[in-house]
Structures are given as structure tokens and as C-alpha cells.
Design an enzyme around this catalytic site. Structure first.
Site, PDB file in Angstrom:
ATOM      1  N   CYS A  46      39.448  58.039  46.753  1.00  0.00           N
ATOM      2  CA  CYS A  46      38.736  57.644  47.904  1.00  0.00           C
ATOM      3  C   CYS A  46      39.712  57.485  49.158  1.00  0.00           C
ATOM      4  O   CYS A  46      39.351  57.932  50.207  1.00  0.00           O
ATOM      5  CB  CYS A  46      38.109  56.382  47.896  1.00  0.00           C
ATOM      6  SG  CYS A  46      36.898  56.268  46.279  1.00  0.00           S
TER       7      CYS A  46
HETATM    8  C1  BEZ Z   1      39.098  56.629  43.067  1.00  0.00           C
HETATM    9  O1  BEZ Z   1      38.925  56.774  44.194  1.00  0.00           O
HETATM   10  O2  BEZ Z   1      40.133  57.143  42.651  1.00  0.00           O
HETATM   11  C2  BEZ Z   1      38.094  56.572  41.881  1.00  0.00           C
HETATM   12  C3  BEZ Z   1      37.316  55.303  42.130  1.00  0.00           C
HETATM   13  C4  BEZ Z   1      36.554  55.140  41.333  1.00  0.00           C
HETATM   14  C5  BEZ Z   1      36.516  55.604  39.804  1.00  0.00           C
HETATM   15  C6  BEZ Z   1      37.469  56.331  39.557  1.00  0.00           C
HETATM   16  C7  BEZ Z   1      38.371  56.900  40.730  1.00  0.00           C
END
Ligand code: BEZ
Length: 220
Positions: A46
Site C-alpha cells: 500500500c
Molecule cells: C501490503 O500492503 O503489503 C499488504 C496489506 C495487507 C495484506 C497483505 C499485504
């Protein structure tokens, strides 16, 4: 849950965001918009995605597209995280991010994860997936896509779809596989005979149902 088919009106809502309270339809005005969700604040994928959206702000502006993010965190959390996004992404987040901790909007837009058991909050409540809604100036949903939490989106592809939709709306054309602005476009099947000749002189017929013409938006 409303019917969020392509062609339906994007549901209106009131939300707390990093730029204050917004009423969605009023915020949209007569712009195109991208509403996109992400799973969680302070998470790796994210952080890279929101940095990329911020770096592409001129590309969105050029196309008259407003951008707004969302996740099931509160605004105070978003505010703290934005400092990290700016630092890591060497950018400045200037678009609002909705704090949807109670998942009201995520539920209405069907953004919650029912698949990934790791994409949950501390209480085990599902977080949002990586949804994208492209909304046109009539507030109609023109694109919706869902990516899993594990996969960062390619925002050039989303810009490409915006280009295709805006070109198609203006010139009665469609766009072929892998199309990029400036490539040949397809004469819309509803344009036939003399009208096709008038609108797209010298168009090229590969099959009666597959007719190419120059990208009219590239010549404008
Ligand atoms: C991420 O942004 O890396 C992420 C967020 C939630 C679950 C898995 C990855």
C-alpha cells in the site's frame, strides 16, 4: 448492498477524510474520478501504491480526474502514514483518503476481503481489497476492478482505461487490445454506412465488424 454494475450510479455517502468531511457526489462535481481502496495503513504494498498515485497527480489532472483513496482505518492513522508515503515515495500526497474504520462505505461498495485470511485487522475483521472504481462526470461507474492484497496495481493501466473511456465517449470509437493513446482505434459498431464514412473518412475495413481508424483524440 446496491447494485454496483457498470453503468449504475456510484452510491453517494458522507465521509471523514484526510481533507475534512466530504459529501461524495458534491466532491465529485462534474469531474471524472477514481475511488480506490487499499487494505491497511502502514503496510508495504500500500505504501508503494499510494506514493505512485501521488507521483502521477499531473497525469490525473491532465485528464480531469479527481482521485480519492479509502481503507478501514481512521483519519488519524492515515495522517500519520502519509508522512511515511511522502518520505518513501519522494512525493506529496495531495489527494484525500477516506477513514472508513466502521467499513460503512467499504460494505456499500463491496470492497471487503472474503478470501485472504491475513488481510484482517487485530479483531479478525476483514480489511478492504485493492478495488478501483472509475466514475464519469454523470457519476456513473465505468470501470471496477479488484486486486488481491498481495499485488500492487499498475496505475498506468488505469490511466489507459480513462484515456479509452474519454476517447470513446467523445468520438464513438472503441479501443483494441493493448491500445495506447495515439494508436489506431476501432469504429464503434453502431456507426455504419455513410455516417462511418463521414465521421472517419478512409477508415480501414479488416472484417465488416472490425474497422480501424486513426485516433481522433491524437489529432485534436
Ligand atoms: C501490503 O500492503 O503489503 C499488504 C496489506 C495487507 C495484506 C497483505 C499485504
Amino acid at each position: 448492498m446496491p447494485n454496483l454494475r457498470l453503468g449504475s450510479v456510484a452510491p453517494d455517502f458522507t465521509a471523514e477524510t484526510t481533507q475534512g468531511t466530504i459529501q461524495f457526489h458534491q466532491w465529485l462535481g462534474d469531474s471524472w474520478a477514481i475511488l480506490f481502496s487499499h487494505p491497511d495503513d502502514f503496510t508495504p504494498v500500500c505504501t508503494t501504491e499510494l506514493g505512485e498515485v501521488a507521483r502521477k497527480s499531473e497525469e490525473f489532472k491532465k485528464r480531469g480526474v479527481k482521485v480519492i483513496g479509502l481503507s478501514a482505518n481512521d483519519v488519524a492513522s492515515h495522517d500519520k502514514w502519509i508522512a511515511d508515503i511522502n518520505e518513501v515515495g519522494k512525493t506529496k500526497v495531495e489527494f484525500p483518503i477516506i477513514g472508513d474504520k466502521d467499513r460503512k462505505i467499504a460494505t456499500e461498495y463491496d470492497m471487503l476481503d472474503a478470501l485472504d485470511p491475513t488481510n484482517v485487522d487485530a479483531k479478525g475483521m476483514p480489511m478492504t481489497v485493492r478495488d478501483v472504481f472509475v466514475i464519469d462526470p454523470k457519476k456513473v461507474i465505468r470501470l471496477k476492478i479488484s486486486y488481491p492484497a498481495s499485488t500492487g496495481r499498475h496505475f498506468d493501466e488505469i490511466l489507459r482505461v480513462v484515456d479509452s473511456l474519454q476517447t470513446g465517449d467523445k468520438y464513438r470509437v472503441t479501443t483494441p487490445v493493448n491500445w495506447q493513446k495515439g494508436d489506431k482505434v476501432i469504429v464503434h459498431p453502431s456507426v455504419q454506412g455513410a455516417e462511418a464514412e463521414k465521421l472517419f473518412p478512409g477508415y480501414e475495413t479488416v472484417k465488416p465488424y472490425l474497422r480501424f481508424t486513426k485516433d481522433p483524440s491524437a489529432q485534436a
